[in-house]
Each structure stands twice: as structure tokens, then as C-alpha cells.
Write a protein that holds these residues in place. Structure first.
Motif, PDB file in Angstrom:
ATOM      1  N   ASN A   1       0.844  -1.185   0.000  1.00 62.15           N
ATOM      2  CA  ASN A   1       0.000   0.000   0.000  1.00 62.15           C
ATOM      3  C   ASN A   1       0.886   1.244   0.000  1.00 62.15           C
ATOM      4  N   ILE A   2       0.712   2.071  -1.028  1.00 61.66           N
ATOM      5  CA  ILE A   2       1.494   3.302  -1.168  1.00 61.66           C
ATOM      6  C   ILE A   2       0.538   4.476  -1.029  1.00 61.66           C
ATOM      7  N   GLN A   3       0.838   5.385  -0.097  1.00 60.79           N
ATOM      8  CA  GLN A   3      -0.001   6.554   0.114  1.00 60.79           C
ATOM      9  C   GLN A   3       0.842   7.820  -0.060  1.00 60.79           C
ATOM     10  N   ILE A   4       0.239   8.815  -0.715  1.00 58.82           N
ATOM     11  CA  ILE A   4       0.923  10.069  -0.997  1.00 58.82           C
ATOM     12  C   ILE A   4       0.089  11.199  -0.428  1.00 58.82           C
ATOM     13  N   ALA A   5       0.705  12.051   0.376  1.00 60.45           N
ATOM     14  CA  ALA A   5      -0.004  13.166   0.994  1.00 60.45           C
ATOM     15  C   ALA A   5       0.719  14.468   0.677  1.00 60.45           C
ATOM     16  N   GLY A   6      -0.060  15.548   0.562  1.00 65.81           N
ATOM     17  CA  GLY A   6       0.548  16.846   0.280  1.00 65.81           C
ATOM     18  C   GLY A   6       1.094  16.899  -1.127  1.00 65.81           C
TER      19      GLY A   6
ATOM     20  N   ASP B   1       3.155   1.020   3.276  1.00 63.17           N
ATOM     21  CA  ASP B   1       2.689   0.127   4.340  1.00 63.17           C
ATOM     22  C   ASP B   1       2.823   0.769   5.719  1.00 63.17           C
ATOM     23  N   CYS B   2       2.534   2.058   5.821  1.00 65.64           N
ATOM     24  CA  CYS B   2       2.595   2.732   7.131  1.00 65.64           C
ATOM     25  C   CYS B   2       1.490   3.782   7.203  1.00 65.64           C
ATOM     26  N   ALA B   3       0.247   3.330   7.122  1.00 68.56           N
ATOM     27  CA  ALA B   3      -0.900   4.239   7.084  1.00 68.56           C
ATOM     28  C   ALA B   3      -0.977   5.121   8.327  1.00 68.56           C
ATOM     29  N   ARG B   4      -0.658   4.573   9.481  1.00 66.72           N
ATOM     30  CA  ARG B   4      -0.759   5.363  10.713  1.00 66.72           C
ATOM     31  C   ARG B   4       0.235   6.525  10.696  1.00 66.72           C
ATOM     32  N   GLU B   5       1.473   6.240  10.303  1.00 69.18           N
ATOM     33  CA  GLU B   5       2.482   7.299  10.271  1.00 69.18           C
ATOM     34  C   GLU B   5       2.172   8.325   9.179  1.00 69.18           C
TER      35      GLU B   5
END
Length: 404
Positions: free
Chosen positions: A325-330, A367-371
Motif C-alpha cells: 500500500n502506497i499513500q501520498i499526501a501533500g 505500508d505505514c498508514a498510521r504514520e
């Protein structure tokens, strides 16, 4: 609070707008009109769970059809709007009927960008946007099938990962010398390409497609790729023609402010079709993402009801590839200083991008949704952050690299 709201476009953004109107207290009629046969559904799982056979199309629905009736929303499916008569405040449908409105919400979405080069007779090109598209593509991703994907954006990369997971042979062709130039810093983008190569995908960067023939992709440099299936994923075009014909301001999307208001105060636009412009806030973008559909719906509903707008959210996007899982913010950028917080053995990792004032501007998490959620809060605050205060996935190693 009692006016008639007509929502044209019964996808995720349109459906969420209807739900938000009721949640915020709108008591008047709400009609939701869409050209697909299904009730409103979410699209992100199409390239992942649906193609992998892990989810049925029915699981994508925002709610069952009976739920819309219970909510007091009139749902009209398989109906296409063909004209907006702004003076009379009504919309004309393809069957000749008209629908009146006090407030109109355009949630017309986007469509896949069509391959611009020559396509020889007999060649079949597939795209992925709807449930029907996914059902048409799924049988072609079986073991041994040769799949050619044109475009190495997120949709192309997700399709490549899904096809390889299912055992197909995959060739990914991208005209640009680097992938995801508008979305990811170069180092991280190339890292994703290497992940695909390690999984057996043949990736050709900097190779323009000259033409497409039956079972063959012909490259501008004279090369040829023989395939059984060709999928095109080279971006999307906003469905803004209806708005343009009605005289609304459009520019690769329907121009709206942060609350979704168009150049006509009685008309809002949400989702993939909306281009948010706010010179004071430095805002000028059209986002194609799950989060944008969700947030835009809430903002437009509040605006229609004259309620205070929700706080503008931090842009957020995610993708799943090969079980990661790859998440991108900002807005992570190559010009920012990059601090990587990682774990051994290719475990969870968070890359933080800080500007010259040590403010966190963007983050990419694996793989670190919480952080990643904690990083989003730091981005939202806009205050200088010490490296030691950055969220560490499972409290492991810290290394630093300056983006080039």
C-alpha cells in the motif's frame, strides 16, 4: 434548505454530494441522474480487487439502491444530460424530458484519454473506467496472455501489477523518459519502475507509440511489441462539454472555487470534472482521486446550504501494487529535502519532503498508514518540524538524502 437540488453524474462524487446534503439537513427534493446502469459506486477497486477477482461489482456501491429511496434521493439511472438551460434553471435529458433545479451540481467525471495515434483496422484498444470495462478486461489477464499497456501513470502501473499477479506477461510502454512526473519525485517514481521490473514486467521508458495494429504495438523507433491485449492508460479528460455549452467557465475541467461554486452561483461542480482555482491560496488544479471526490462533495453540499465550508484537506492519494500500500499526501517535490524513515528488509517506509523553512510539504508512505496520517497533520499545521519529530514507522532507522 428546501430548494430542489439536481445532481448530474451518479458516480462517487455525485452520490456523496446527495448523502452530504441530507446529512447536513437539506429537506428539499434531491435528484441524482447518471448515465450508467449501476447506482453510484467507487472506482479505485476496479484496477485492483475487481480484476483480481477478490471483489464483486456490487461491493463497490455507496449504498444499495433501496438506500437511496430511504434517504429521500430520487435516483435516475441510464439517463444522460444533453443541455443546461441556465435561464430557466433546467436540464434537458437525451430522451427529451427536462428536469428543473434551484441548485445544480455537475459531477460528470472524466473519461479515459483516447490513444491519439493511428489505429489500424481490426485493432482493439481497451480502457478502464467503468465496471463494464473491468468485466471486459478481466478474462484477458490469465496466465500466459501477453498484455501491452500504453502509459505508465498510476492506472498503468496498477494494471501491470494486477496482470502480473494473475500470471500474464506484461509490457509497459511510456513515451516520457520518466513516469509520474506530475505526481512523484523522480527517485521514488523510478523506484516503482524497478519494483515492476523485478516482478517480470518489461518496462520501456522514453518509447513513443507510433501506431497500433491488430495484436501489435508499433513504436516510433521502429520496434514492435506483439501482444494479445492492448490497454491504454494515458490519462483522463474532464467531461466538461455540458458546462462549456452552457457558457460556464471551463479549462480542462469546470472552473470552481474551493467550495465548488462555478461561474454561475446556482451551479456547483465536484469530483474529476472540477478544476479548483483560488489565486489567493495558490490553488489551480483538477484532481482525479477518491479523496477529491469525497471532500469536494462535502464542500459543495455545505456551500449549497449556506453553511461554513469544511477546512481544505491535505491532498491524499493511494495505490496498491503487488500487495504493498502506497499513500501520498501533500505535494512531495524534487526541490524539497527528503528525509527517509524506514525499516529493515524492505519493510514499512515513510519519505518526508521538507521545504527550506523545515515545513513538511509532502510525504510518501509504504505500508505505514498510521504514520502517514500523522504526517498529514504536520503538513496541515504548516509549522517547522525537526527531523526528530517526524513519524517513524515502527521506530526504526533514520537516513537522509537531498533530492536532486
Amino acid at each position: 434548505m428546501n430548494g430542489r437540488v439536481l445532481i448530474v453524474g451518479a458516480g462517487q462524487a455525485g452520490g456523496r454530494t446527495a448523502q452530504a446534503l441530507r446529512r447536513l439537513g437539506h429537506a428539499g427534493p434531491v435528484m441524482l441522474v447518471g448515465d450508467e446502469a449501476l447506482p453510484p459506486y467507487e472506482r479505485p477497486p476496479l484496477s485492483k480487487e475487481v480484476l483480481l477477482g477478490r471483489a464483486e461489482p456490487a461491493s463497490l456501491l455507496l449504498m444499495q439502491e433501496a438506500g437511496w429511496s430511504e434517504l429521500g434521493v430520487e435516483l435516475r439511472r441510464s439517463a444522460r444530460a444533453v443541455a443546461i438551460e441556465r435561464g430557466a434553471r433546467r436540464v434537458r435529458l437525451d430522451d427529451g424530458s427536462t428536469l428543473d433545479y434551484d441548485h445544480l451540481v455537475l459531477a460528470t467525471g472524466a473519461r479515459p484519454r483516447v490513444f491519439p495515434g493511428p489505429v489500424e483496422p481490426g485493432a482493439e484498444l481497451l480502457y478502464l473506467r467503468t465496471v463494464d470495462d473491468a468485466l471486459r478486461l478481466a478474462p484477458r489477464l490469465s496466465p500466459g496472455q501477453r498484455v501491452g499497456i500504453v502509459g505508465a501513470g498510476f492506472i498503468g502501473l496498477e494494471l501491470a501489477a494486477t496482470a502480473r499477479t494473475l500470471g500474464a506477461e506484461v509490457t509497459l510502454v511510456e513515451a516520457a523518459p520518466r513516469p509520474l512526473a506530475r505526481l512523484l519525485p523522480a527517485a521514488f517514481a523510478f523506484e516503482q519502475i524497478e519494483l515492476h521490473r523485478a516482478r517480470g514486467v518489461q518496462v520501456l521508458l522514453g518509447h513513443a507509440v507510433e501506431r497500433i495494429a491488430p495484436g501489435r504495438i508499433r513504436l516510433a523507433d521502429g520496434g514492435c511489441i506483439d501482444v494479445d491485449t492492448i490497454v491504454v492508460g494515458i490519462g483522463a479528460c474532464a467531461n466538461d462539454e455540458l458546462a462549456a455549452a452552457a457558457g460556464l467557465a471551463v479549462r480542462d475541467g469546470i472552473v470552481v472555487d474551493a467550495a465548488g461554486r462555478s461561474s454561475d452561483p446556482a451551479i456547483h461542480a465536484v469530483g474529476d470534472a472540477a478544476r479548483h482555482v483560488d489565486a489567493g491560496a495558490g490553488l489551480d488544479h483538477r484532481l482525479e482521486s477518491w479523496r477529491n471526490a469525497e471532500d469536494g462533495a462535502q464542500a459543495a453540499a455545505a456551500s449549497i446550504l449556506g453553511l461554513p465550508p469544511p477546512r481544505p484537506p491535505v491532498p491524499w492519494f493511494w495505490t496498491d501494487q503487488y500487495g504493498r500500500n502506497i499513500q501520498i499526501a501533500g505535494r512531495p517535490d524534487d526541490g524539497h529535502r527528503c528525509v527517509v524513515l524506514d525499516t529493515p528488509d524492505d519493510g514499512p517506509r515513510l519519505a518526508c519532503y521538507l521545504d527550506g523553512s523545515a515545513r513538511l510539504r509532502g510525504a510518501i508512505g509504504i505500508d505505514c498508514a498510521r504514520e502517514l496520517r500523522r504526517a498529514m497533520k504536520l503538513i496541515e499545521r504548516g509549522e517547522p518540524v525537526e527531523d526528530g519529530a517526524l513519524p517513524v514507522p515502527r521506530a526504526r532507522a533514520l537516513s537522509e538524502a537531498v533530492a536532486t
